[in-house]
Design an enzyme around this catalytic site. Structure first.
Site, PDB file in Angstrom:
ATOM      1  N   ASP A  16     -90.006 -78.006  17.358  1.00 42.57           N
ATOM      2  CA  ASP A  16     -89.872 -78.321  18.763  1.00 42.57           C
ATOM      3  C   ASP A  16     -90.792 -79.430  19.156  1.00 42.57           C
ATOM      4  O   ASP A  16     -90.330 -80.116  19.830  1.00 42.57           O
ATOM      5  CB  ASP A  16     -90.570 -76.841  19.352  1.00 42.57           C
ATOM      6  CG  ASP A  16     -90.364 -76.759  20.853  1.00 42.57           C
ATOM      7  OD1 ASP A  16     -89.598 -77.621  21.465  1.00 42.57           O
ATOM      8  OD2 ASP A  16     -90.799 -75.578  21.435  1.00 42.57           O
ATOM      9  N   HIS A 207     -93.283 -68.213  24.462  1.00 42.12           N
ATOM     10  CA  HIS A 207     -93.235 -69.601  23.898  1.00 42.12           C
ATOM     11  C   HIS A 207     -93.488 -70.654  25.207  1.00 42.12           C
ATOM     12  O   HIS A 207     -92.638 -70.770  26.042  1.00 42.12           O
ATOM     13  CB  HIS A 207     -91.708 -69.871  23.479  1.00 42.12           C
ATOM     14  CG  HIS A 207     -91.259 -71.319  23.081  1.00 42.12           C
ATOM     15  ND1 HIS A 207     -91.263 -71.528  21.788  1.00 42.12           N
ATOM     16  CD2 HIS A 207     -91.073 -72.305  23.690  1.00 42.12           C
ATOM     17  CE1 HIS A 207     -90.878 -72.946  21.657  1.00 42.12           C
ATOM     18  NE2 HIS A 207     -90.872 -73.127  22.959  1.00 42.12           N
ATOM     19  N   HIS A 209     -94.602 -73.903  27.536  1.00 47.93           N
ATOM     20  CA  HIS A 209     -94.754 -75.215  27.517  1.00 47.93           C
ATOM     21  C   HIS A 209     -95.920 -75.466  28.561  1.00 47.93           C
ATOM     22  O   HIS A 209     -95.898 -74.740  29.517  1.00 47.93           O
ATOM     23  CB  HIS A 209     -93.514 -76.042  27.546  1.00 47.93           C
ATOM     24  CG  HIS A 209     -92.638 -75.915  26.467  1.00 47.93           C
ATOM     25  ND1 HIS A 209     -92.442 -77.134  25.908  1.00 47.93           N
ATOM     26  CD2 HIS A 209     -91.916 -75.224  26.066  1.00 47.93           C
ATOM     27  CE1 HIS A 209     -91.743 -76.936  24.722  1.00 47.93           C
ATOM     28  NE2 HIS A 209     -91.182 -75.797  24.659  1.00 47.93           N
ATOM     29  N   CYS A 240     -88.296 -80.615  24.970  1.00 50.56           N
ATOM     30  CA  CYS A 240     -87.058 -80.048  24.807  1.00 50.56           C
ATOM     31  C   CYS A 240     -86.203 -81.330  25.272  1.00 50.56           C
ATOM     32  O   CYS A 240     -86.371 -81.937  26.332  1.00 50.56           O
ATOM     33  CB  CYS A 240     -86.658 -79.015  25.563  1.00 50.56           C
ATOM     34  SG  CYS A 240     -84.755 -78.613  25.618  1.00 50.56           S
ATOM     35  N   ASN A 249     -95.361 -77.883  23.816  1.00 51.28           N
ATOM     36  CA  ASN A 249     -95.746 -76.391  23.903  1.00 51.28           C
ATOM     37  C   ASN A 249     -97.233 -76.409  24.285  1.00 51.28           C
ATOM     38  O   ASN A 249     -98.089 -77.617  24.073  1.00 51.28           O
ATOM     39  CB  ASN A 249     -95.696 -75.607  22.616  1.00 51.28           C
ATOM     40  CG  ASN A 249     -94.249 -75.842  22.265  1.00 51.28           C
ATOM     41  OD1 ASN A 249     -93.645 -76.516  21.732  1.00 51.28           O
ATOM     42  ND2 ASN A 249     -93.552 -74.487  22.464  1.00 51.28           N
TER      43      ASN A 249
HETATM   44  N1  COA Z   1     -75.467 -79.218  11.824  1.00 54.35           N
HETATM   45  C1  COA Z   1     -75.037 -80.400  11.493  1.00 54.35           C
HETATM   46  N2  COA Z   1     -73.971 -80.851  12.190  1.00 54.35           N
HETATM   47  C2  COA Z   1     -73.185 -80.230  12.967  1.00 54.35           C
HETATM   48  C3  COA Z   1     -73.773 -79.012  13.396  1.00 54.35           C
HETATM   49  C4  COA Z   1     -74.732 -78.468  12.497  1.00 54.35           C
HETATM   50  N3  COA Z   1     -75.367 -77.246  12.964  1.00 54.35           N
HETATM   51  N4  COA Z   1     -72.673 -78.433  14.196  1.00 54.35           N
HETATM   52  C5  COA Z   1     -71.943 -79.596  14.532  1.00 54.35           C
HETATM   53  N5  COA Z   1     -72.163 -80.711  13.598  1.00 54.35           N
HETATM   54  C6  COA Z   1     -71.719 -81.862  13.893  1.00 54.35           C
HETATM   55  C7  COA Z   1     -70.080 -81.667  13.576  1.00 54.35           C
HETATM   56  O1  COA Z   1     -69.949 -81.899  12.073  1.00 54.35           O
HETATM   57  C8  COA Z   1     -69.613 -82.900  14.219  1.00 54.35           C
HETATM   58  O2  COA Z   1     -70.018 -84.201  13.561  1.00 54.35           O
HETATM   59  P1  COA Z   1     -68.907 -85.360  13.461  1.00 54.35           P
HETATM   60  O3  COA Z   1     -68.744 -85.878  14.709  1.00 54.35           O
HETATM   61  O4  COA Z   1     -69.464 -86.326  12.640  1.00 54.35           O
HETATM   62  O5  COA Z   1     -67.569 -84.724  12.881  1.00 54.35           O
HETATM   63  C9  COA Z   1     -70.457 -83.362  15.494  1.00 54.35           C
HETATM   64  O6  COA Z   1     -71.554 -82.466  15.043  1.00 54.35           O
HETATM   65  C10 COA Z   1     -69.833 -82.572  16.702  1.00 54.35           C
HETATM   66  O7  COA Z   1     -69.519 -81.049  16.471  1.00 54.35           O
HETATM   67  P2  COA Z   1     -69.047 -80.179  17.438  1.00 54.35           P
HETATM   68  O8  COA Z   1     -68.681 -78.632  17.047  1.00 54.35           O
HETATM   69  O9  COA Z   1     -68.020 -80.813  18.348  1.00 54.35           O
HETATM   70  O10 COA Z   1     -70.496 -79.654  18.307  1.00 54.35           O
HETATM   71  P3  COA Z   1     -70.697 -80.462  19.528  1.00 54.35           P
HETATM   72  O11 COA Z   1     -70.790 -81.950  19.771  1.00 54.35           O
HETATM   73  O12 COA Z   1     -70.250 -79.724  20.655  1.00 54.35           O
HETATM   74  O13 COA Z   1     -72.522 -80.151  19.466  1.00 54.35           O
HETATM   75  C11 COA Z   1     -74.203 -78.786  18.661  1.00 54.35           C
HETATM   76  C12 COA Z   1     -73.058 -78.834  19.193  1.00 54.35           C
HETATM   77  C13 COA Z   1     -74.951 -77.390  18.914  1.00 54.35           C
HETATM   78  C14 COA Z   1     -74.099 -78.920  17.281  1.00 54.35           C
HETATM   79  C15 COA Z   1     -74.989 -79.986  19.156  1.00 54.35           C
HETATM   80  O14 COA Z   1     -75.097 -79.828  20.499  1.00 54.35           O
HETATM   81  C16 COA Z   1     -76.436 -79.744  18.804  1.00 54.35           C
HETATM   82  O15 COA Z   1     -76.917 -79.859  17.570  1.00 54.35           O
HETATM   83  N6  COA Z   1     -77.414 -79.725  19.845  1.00 54.35           N
HETATM   84  C17 COA Z   1     -78.795 -79.669  19.623  1.00 54.35           C
HETATM   85  C18 COA Z   1     -79.723 -78.882  20.636  1.00 54.35           C
HETATM   86  C19 COA Z   1     -81.048 -78.774  20.279  1.00 54.35           C
HETATM   87  O16 COA Z   1     -81.355 -78.716  19.016  1.00 54.35           O
HETATM   88  N7  COA Z   1     -81.803 -78.659  21.480  1.00 54.35           N
HETATM   89  C20 COA Z   1     -83.112 -78.444  21.142  1.00 54.35           C
HETATM   90  C21 COA Z   1     -83.482 -76.857  20.813  1.00 54.35           C
HETATM   91  S1  COA Z   1     -84.004 -76.069  22.332  1.00 54.35           S
HETATM   92 ZN    ZN Z   2     -89.772 -75.102  23.323  1.00 56.78          ZN
END
Ligand code: COA
Ligand code: ZN
Length: 304
Positions: A16, A207, A209, A240, A249
């Site tokens: 985080d 949790h 913040h 975040c 946090n």
């Molecule tokens: N690990 C690695 N790569 C991933 C993945 C994962 N779990 N899930 C998707 N991807 C990659 C895909 O391969 C794709 O890559 P490319 O464009 O090179 O082909 C790209 O991400 C988009 O994939 P898609 O399925 O269309 O997902 P998206 O763009 O809608 O994204 C998430 C969805 C969830 C993967 C993305 O929004 C994300 O990782 N968000 C992180 C949010 C986060 O961590 N917030 C903080 C925590 S509170």
């Molecule tokens: Zn948090």
């Protein structure tokens, strides 16, 4: 006051915290931070996140971090998995504890993971099946559980909907995230009071913040409601990425310092923890908001 004798501290700084640092902290230093946290006595450490490296470039080394940590008996090292792809990558890297996450607010969830709440939950059902069949432990986060910077008030019904979905999937623990730092002690009392009757054997973590300075006050309210698991990040690292006002946090060392002064056991060496917070400042190259590393821990002179 009716306080527990001991609580469990869940360190989330390496995930985080580091996910919202402006810069990339090198893998070696992440590994070193995790090692030092384990030395200080932490038994729960969230080490990284198997999300898209494009979304969170700070944690693009998740496979390497998870594969290279020196796993010690008695310590649970967990990682975030937003979708099935994340689960597969986590399993390949040897992860045995995963954390699912979905916001209680529809807008926040779409901004965070580009999915509706229902879509997140349905992908978790699939993840949960595989995780259970492999004996992988699951925690479920309810993100933005106390307020959303886009939608404002988050109704307890919205939180309850996510909690019920997690309970149905069989997660071992649910963590209520005040991602936006909008909770106050009264809200915390009400929320825990409302969820308690439905939680059954499932553990509840909080949790908080410290965006608006209410973090430790919220901990005290949760303690009074019987909560015994608290998330925090070393030095107060973090935020975040989907938040407009990211703040860390509550700082692990500040929380542990307060709990020890209240006579509540954590099993953690506070001096070693303060050294970890200083190390976190060195590797991020900035002053972190934790208080104890500047003020020092409370010292009572003999006879005073
Ligand atoms: N690990 C690695 N790569 C991933 C993945 C994962 N779990 N899930 C998707 N991807 C990659 C895909 O391969 C794709 O890559 P490319 O464009 O090179 O082909 C790209 O991400 C988009 O994939 P898609 O399925 O269309 O997902 P998206 O763009 O809608 O994204 C998430 C969805 C969830 C993967 C993305 O929004 C994300 O990782 N968000 C992180 C949010 C986060 O961590 N917030 C903080 C925590 S509170
Ligand atoms: Zn948090």
């Amino acid at each position: 006051m009716n306080l527990p004798e001991a609580v469990t501290i869940a360190e989330v700084g390496p995930r985080d915290g580091l996910q919202s640092e402006p810069g990339f902290v090198p893998t070696e230093e992440k590994l070193q931070l995790i090692e030092r946290l384990a030395d200080a006595g932490l038994k729960r450490i969230e080490i990284t996140s198997f999300v898209s490296p494009r979304a969170i470039p700070q944690l693009k080394d998740s496979v390497e971090v998870a594969a290279r940590i020196r796993r010690r008996p008695g310590i649970r090292y967990s990682a975030l998995t937003p979708n099935y792809r994340g689960l597969e990558r986590a399993i390949a890297a040897g992860v045995e504890d995963i954390a699912l996450f979905v916001s209680a607010s529809e807008t926040h969830n779409r901004k965070n993971v580009r999915m509706s709440i229902d879509k997140s939950l349905s992908s978790f059902r699939q993840i949960a099946q595989t995780a259970k069949s492999r004996g992988i432990r699951m925690r479920g986060y309810v993100v933005a559980a106390f307020g959303c910077e886009y939608e404002g008030r988050v109704l307890p019904e919205q939180v309850e909907k996510v909690v019920l979905a997690y309970l149905e999937m069989g997660v071992g623990e649910i963590s209520l995230g005040d991602t936006t730092g909008m909770a106050n002690p009264v809200m915390v009392h009400r929320m825990i009071g409302r969820l308690r009757p439905i939680m059954g054997e499932t553990a509840l973590a909080l949790h908080f913040h410290d965006t608006r300075g209410t973090g430790l006050a919220n901990v005290v309210a949760a303690l009074e409601e019987g909560a015994v698991i608290f998330d925090c990040s070393i030095g107060g690292l973090g935020g975040c990425p989907a938040s407009r006002t990211p703040a860390g946090n509550i700082a692990t060392e500040d929380l542990v310092g307060m709990l020890h002064e209240m006579g509540i056991n954590t099993g953690i060496d506070l001096d070693a923890l303060i050294e970890c917070a200083r190390y976190a400042e060195r590797i991020t190259g900035r002053n972190l908001p934790g208080r104890l590393m500047n003020a020092g821990k409370v010292i009572w002179q003999p006879g005073s």
